[in-house]
Design a protein around this motif. Structure first.
Motif, PDB file in Angstrom:
ATOM      1  N   HIS A 294      -6.209  -5.504  17.267  1.00  0.00           N
ATOM      2  CA  HIS A 294      -5.876  -6.617  16.382  1.00  0.00           C
ATOM      3  C   HIS A 294      -5.042  -7.668  17.094  1.00  0.00           C
ATOM      4  CE1 HIS A 294      -7.352  -4.602  12.811  1.00  0.00           C
ATOM      5  NE2 HIS A 294      -6.679  -3.517  13.138  1.00  0.00           N
ATOM      6  N   ASN A 295      -5.039  -8.864  16.531  1.00  0.00           N
ATOM      7  CA  ASN A 295      -4.045  -9.857  16.939  1.00  0.00           C
ATOM      8  C   ASN A 295      -2.679  -9.412  16.448  1.00  0.00           C
ATOM      9  OD1 ASN A 295      -6.059 -11.553  17.934  1.00  0.00           O
ATOM     10  ND2 ASN A 295      -6.292 -12.583  15.938  1.00  0.00           N
ATOM     11  N   PRO A 296      -1.652  -9.608  17.256  1.00  0.00           N
ATOM     12  CA  PRO A 296      -0.312  -9.259  16.767  1.00  0.00           C
ATOM     13  C   PRO A 296       0.140 -10.276  15.718  1.00  0.00           C
ATOM     14  CG  PRO A 296      -0.157 -10.342  18.889  1.00  0.00           C
ATOM     15  CD  PRO A 296      -1.625 -10.167  18.613  1.00  0.00           C
ATOM     16  N   SER A 297       1.173  -9.895  14.964  1.00  0.00           N
ATOM     17  CA  SER A 297       1.775 -10.776  13.958  1.00  0.00           C
ATOM     18  C   SER A 297       1.974 -12.188  14.493  1.00  0.00           C
ATOM     19  CB  SER A 297       3.140 -10.190  13.563  1.00  0.00           C
ATOM     20  OG  SER A 297       3.903 -11.159  12.906  1.00  0.00           O
ATOM     21  N   SER A 298       1.794 -13.167  13.630  1.00  0.00           N
ATOM     22  CA  SER A 298       2.014 -14.548  14.068  1.00  0.00           C
ATOM     23  C   SER A 298       3.490 -14.810  14.355  1.00  0.00           C
ATOM     24  CB  SER A 298       1.479 -15.526  13.022  1.00  0.00           C
ATOM     25  OG  SER A 298       2.098 -15.291  11.776  1.00  0.00           O
ATOM     26  N   ASP A 299       4.357 -13.851  14.038  1.00  0.00           N
ATOM     27  CA  ASP A 299       5.777 -13.974  14.357  1.00  0.00           C
ATOM     28  C   ASP A 299       6.150 -13.291  15.677  1.00  0.00           C
ATOM     29  OD1 ASP A 299       6.644 -15.282  11.833  1.00  0.00           O
ATOM     30  OD2 ASP A 299       5.909 -13.430  10.948  1.00  0.00           O
ATOM     31  N   THR A 300       5.147 -12.844  16.406  1.00  0.00           N
ATOM     32  CA  THR A 300       5.418 -12.054  17.618  1.00  0.00           C
ATOM     33  C   THR A 300       6.277 -12.793  18.629  1.00  0.00           C
ATOM     34  OG1 THR A 300       3.385 -10.801  17.295  1.00  0.00           O
ATOM     35  CG2 THR A 300       4.305 -10.802  19.524  1.00  0.00           C
ATOM     36  N   GLU A 301       6.045 -14.100  18.798  1.00  0.00           N
ATOM     37  CA  GLU A 301       6.834 -14.839  19.788  1.00  0.00           C
ATOM     38  C   GLU A 301       8.324 -14.814  19.452  1.00  0.00           C
ATOM     39  OE1 GLU A 301       4.083 -17.958  19.117  1.00  0.00           O
ATOM     40  OE2 GLU A 301       3.897 -18.393  21.267  1.00  0.00           O
ATOM     41  N   ALA A 302       8.643 -14.873  18.168  1.00  0.00           N
ATOM     42  CA  ALA A 302      10.058 -14.832  17.775  1.00  0.00           C
ATOM     43  C   ALA A 302      10.663 -13.467  18.103  1.00  0.00           C
ATOM     44  CB  ALA A 302      10.209 -15.141  16.285  1.00  0.00           C
ATOM     45  N   HIS A 303       9.935 -12.391  17.773  1.00  0.00           N
ATOM     46  CA  HIS A 303      10.420 -11.053  18.115  1.00  0.00           C
ATOM     47  C   HIS A 303      10.614 -10.946  19.637  1.00  0.00           C
ATOM     48  CE1 HIS A 303       9.419  -8.777  14.222  1.00  0.00           C
ATOM     49  NE2 HIS A 303       8.866  -9.960  14.014  1.00  0.00           N
ATOM     50  N   ALA A 304       9.625 -11.394  20.381  1.00  0.00           N
ATOM     51  CA  ALA A 304       9.658 -11.248  21.840  1.00  0.00           C
ATOM     52  C   ALA A 304      10.846 -11.995  22.436  1.00  0.00           C
ATOM     53  CB  ALA A 304       8.348 -11.761  22.450  1.00  0.00           C
ATOM     54  N   TYR A 305      11.105 -13.174  21.921  1.00  0.00           N
ATOM     55  CA  TYR A 305      12.250 -13.941  22.433  1.00  0.00           C
ATOM     56  C   TYR A 305      13.550 -13.155  22.248  1.00  0.00           C
ATOM     57  CZ  TYR A 305      15.453 -17.773  23.388  1.00  0.00           C
ATOM     58  OH  TYR A 305      16.437 -18.550  23.922  1.00  0.00           O
ATOM     59  N   VAL A 306      13.699 -12.559  21.079  1.00  0.00           N
ATOM     60  CA  VAL A 306      14.920 -11.781  20.813  1.00  0.00           C
ATOM     61  C   VAL A 306      15.052 -10.636  21.813  1.00  0.00           C
ATOM     62  CG1 VAL A 306      16.146 -10.352  19.128  1.00  0.00           C
ATOM     63  CG2 VAL A 306      14.899 -12.400  18.368  1.00  0.00           C
ATOM     64  N   TYR A 307      13.966  -9.924  22.080  1.00  0.00           N
ATOM     65  CA  TYR A 307      14.061  -8.808  23.038  1.00  0.00           C
ATOM     66  C   TYR A 307      14.390  -9.313  24.443  1.00  0.00           C
ATOM     67  CZ  TYR A 307      11.991  -5.803  19.439  1.00  0.00           C
ATOM     68  OH  TYR A 307      11.750  -5.104  18.286  1.00  0.00           O
ATOM     69  N   ARG A 308      13.845 -10.465  24.826  1.00  0.00           N
ATOM     70  CA  ARG A 308      14.132 -10.994  26.174  1.00  0.00           C
ATOM     71  C   ARG A 308      15.607 -11.355  26.334  1.00  0.00           C
ATOM     72  NH1 ARG A 308       9.706 -14.374  25.371  1.00  0.00           N
ATOM     73  NH2 ARG A 308      10.872 -16.293  25.711  1.00  0.00           N
ATOM     74  N   GLU A 309      16.187 -11.900  25.254  1.00  0.00           N
ATOM     75  CA  GLU A 309      17.544 -12.425  25.357  1.00  0.00           C
ATOM     76  C   GLU A 309      18.619 -11.413  25.004  1.00  0.00           C
ATOM     77  OE1 GLU A 309      18.456 -15.561  26.375  1.00  0.00           O
ATOM     78  OE2 GLU A 309      16.343 -15.712  26.971  1.00  0.00           O
ATOM     79  N   ARG A 310      18.254 -10.386  24.272  1.00  0.00           N
ATOM     80  CA  ARG A 310      19.260  -9.429  23.796  1.00  0.00           C
ATOM     81  C   ARG A 310      18.870  -8.022  24.230  1.00  0.00           C
ATOM     82  NH1 ARG A 310      22.849 -10.729  19.251  1.00  0.00           N
ATOM     83  NH2 ARG A 310      23.151  -8.471  19.315  1.00  0.00           N
ATOM     84  N   ALA A 311      19.393  -7.604  25.368  1.00  0.00           N
ATOM     85  CA  ALA A 311      19.026  -6.294  25.909  1.00  0.00           C
ATOM     86  C   ALA A 311      19.466  -5.154  24.994  1.00  0.00           C
ATOM     87  CB  ALA A 311      19.654  -6.116  27.299  1.00  0.00           C
ATOM     88  N   ASP A 312      20.447  -5.445  24.121  1.00  0.00           N
ATOM     89  CA  ASP A 312      20.976  -4.410  23.229  1.00  0.00           C
ATOM     90  C   ASP A 312      20.107  -4.215  21.985  1.00  0.00           C
ATOM     91  OD1 ASP A 312      21.718  -7.092  22.522  1.00  0.00           O
ATOM     92  OD2 ASP A 312      23.111  -6.269  21.043  1.00  0.00           O
ATOM     93  N   VAL A 313      19.127  -5.062  21.799  1.00  0.00           N
ATOM     94  CA  VAL A 313      18.309  -4.983  20.584  1.00  0.00           C
ATOM     95  C   VAL A 313      17.058  -4.150  20.855  1.00  0.00           C
ATOM     96  CG1 VAL A 313      16.859  -6.313  18.987  1.00  0.00           C
ATOM     97  CG2 VAL A 313      19.162  -7.125  19.572  1.00  0.00           C
ATOM     98  N   GLY A 314      16.857  -3.123  20.002  1.00  0.00           N
ATOM     99  CA  GLY A 314      15.682  -2.274  20.121  1.00  0.00           C
ATOM    100  C   GLY A 314      14.702  -2.430  18.970  1.00  0.00           C
TER     101      GLY A 314
END
Lengths: 230, 230, 230, 230
Positions: free
Chosen positions: D85-105
């Protein structure tokens, strides 16, 4: 419009009709699930593609008891072609929409409480959140007050939606009608209409709410209609 | 009123009574389902046709635990004729309604939250949406404050409903009583009363709400009572 | 207070303790059912009669996963006597209530949303409907703001309830504590507290609401406590 | 960031990825359960620890139909690495958070109605009840309006949360994003955010609401983060 009689069309499209009865029966379960209906007060219909036929909920039958064979087959003037039951008392409104809008394959009617509250005041729901821009492309508009029976409600639905991107209209003093390319899309529009009616209701209880800027609404609506989903 | 004793009437109508106990037991499941009750706070009764008997919920029994044999058989003064349990503490009010209104076959009492909010203010629900015209034929009226015990509540219900088409009355500072030709119709009226109490509550939170014009209310009510359903 | 150690009391009352763990486990299902809790945010406890022991929910365990053996046995200072889990972080407040109120056999704590809204404002719920007179015998009072840890919350609960018939108190800026002769009665009080908090909230949104006259409240409360139920 | 390709990382962490797909699939059931979502409108993701991968809901798939194998594996720029499937249309927002916040799982996005109402007004939820101090350590802040697509939403989430203890942010005119050490913690934050948004909404409908004193908020937050649970 076909030159064949409704009965001939039904005989030719028997398999599609039975499939649609099952699908429309199942879609009715979404109405109580998303709190759109009370007792027996909402209905879903679908056009039978390539015919002048539609399938619709029987009048006054509870959602629990509804089986595919209870779904009534009507022509596009709301006359019953097949089924033991009387069709929904809203059938004429559904039929009018199908006659006037060749692009519509599904229609839903509810008295969902938050949306009907806006309808009772005759006030459009302002497009204040991105989910509303996505699904409705702007405000959810208000249609005229119209009495049940005959074409007045259908006429009001069609006339109002002609000027809006929204697949939902709040019929003044009455409730919600939604349209879609198929019945599932119309059900989704009814579910989302109640959702945004509720969210914007809550928002306004706490203070003034701004409409999103038009260029953002346009961008969001365009993206959602073309990119979202599978 | 029959000249036979309640016990004789019960013996003669055993099958009907058992059928009604089962039906009334089942109808109680509609109360939590439509969010009309909390804990054990609402009750349904039915007249046993052709007798001076009624069947009603036992007092303080939870909806989950209710079985047909728990439903209490009373005479129309609320005295228990059959059943292990005490009847609902609202039994006298139900009984009064059956004594005074030969056309009533079912009575429901709830403290459903939106309707009870109108009752707490002593304010009638204005007939602002078509669903309300359909079911209630006008406003849902307010009855007097009355203490439980004796005939005061029943008297207030009967006196108020005499002057209205509505099968529902908001007893001031208390809750809702509804009547119907049978228990199912009274339950439907209780469900729809909460539905319109909620919708009009929401509507008014956003601004003023207009009552529908009387001629529309009349037309809608007439149609609904005579055309809707199967 | 017993002269035996908590462990000796537990050994002597093993059967009662296991029965109460099962009952208290089951009663937790009422909290989500009546919309009193979110995630793991409410808890029920029961005194073990004839001992200085209580049983209470473990901290941070979800309602779905709760089994009787997860329920923690504590002494009346909140120290764990038996159980794998840490007891609820509200255990000290429950324990204080049991120490000070020999008549209390059950305590419930929730952040149920409507009641907590009144608590956030520090406003008592006025006794505006008969159901409230029945169950609470007057207003639901407000207790002081108190931090968790130590006896402050328990002290606030006990001090506030001493002056009221109400088995429920709204702890300012926090939530609800209820008491009962047993755990089921305390759960019922928590359920009814949210119910009346909601109804009176709705009522006030539409305009001013009058408190019932004191003599009616007294009559209703007396009758309900002595006549209602089986 | 790893020097291996996403495909190599996936091959190395196959077992963890499949476990996370199952966990994230299951966590989506919490969204409708706690009334956070309508139709398909919310999504949960989790970082795959030790990799540059994340797993996330597919776009436009209903919660009922979701199975572990439908969960999409993406790299931390939102590009699909595995899944039909295509991932959620919000995927870029989630991905940005993971890139910038190493503490976020874990990251969750919803349009939950009460929280979104605050977001529509662009108003932070004031920390008025102890449950809010516990979970959020202060107000739930408002982030900027941002259009979907690209990094704007993610940037707004990260910039806003940097200055607050709160794991939840109300994105203006849009909805809620929450973060956590893992996906379950982010889901809990989304559930609690809607809960406090609702309670404080109700509280304010009845009159002014005071923020708790800062020293109490600090004490409550510290205790909750360090003592609560097992």
């Amino acid at each position: 419009m076909s030159t064949r009689t409704p009965e001939e069309q039904l005989a030719e499209h028997r398999t599609e009709v039975e499939g649609l009865r099952e699908q429309v029966c199942d879609l009715h379960a979404e109405l109580p699930r998303w709190n759109l209906v009370t007792w027996t007060s909402g209905n879903v219909s679908a056009r039978v593609p390539g015919t002048d036929l539609m399938v619709i909920k029987p009048s006054g039958v509870s959602y629990d008891d509804l089986r595919p064979e209870d779904i009534v087959v009507c022509d596009l003037h709301g006359r019953r072609v097949r089924g033991r039951h009387n069709p929904s008392s809203d059938t004429e409104a559904h039929a009018y929409v199908y006659r006037e809008r060749a692009d519509v394959g599904g229609v839903v009617h509810t008295h969902s409480p938050y949306a009907t509250a806006w309808a009772a005041r005759g006030e459009a729901i302002p497009c204040a959140v991105t989910a509303m821009a996505d699904e409705f492309g702007g405000d959810v508009p208000v249609g005229p007050f119209a009495l049940i029976g005959g074409d007045d409600i259908g006429r009001g639905v069609v006339a109002t939606l002609r000027d809006h991107r929204s697949p939902a209209v709040l019929m003044r003093g009455h409730g919600v009608f939604t349209i879609g390319g198929d019945a599932r899309a119309a059900v989704k529009a009814a579910v989302m209409c109640e959702d945004v009616a509720r969210t914007v209701h809550f928002a306004r209880q706490g203070g003034p709410v701004q409409r999103l800027p038009q260029e953002h609404i346009d961008a969001l609506h365009d993206r959602y209609q073309n990119v979202y989903g599978q």
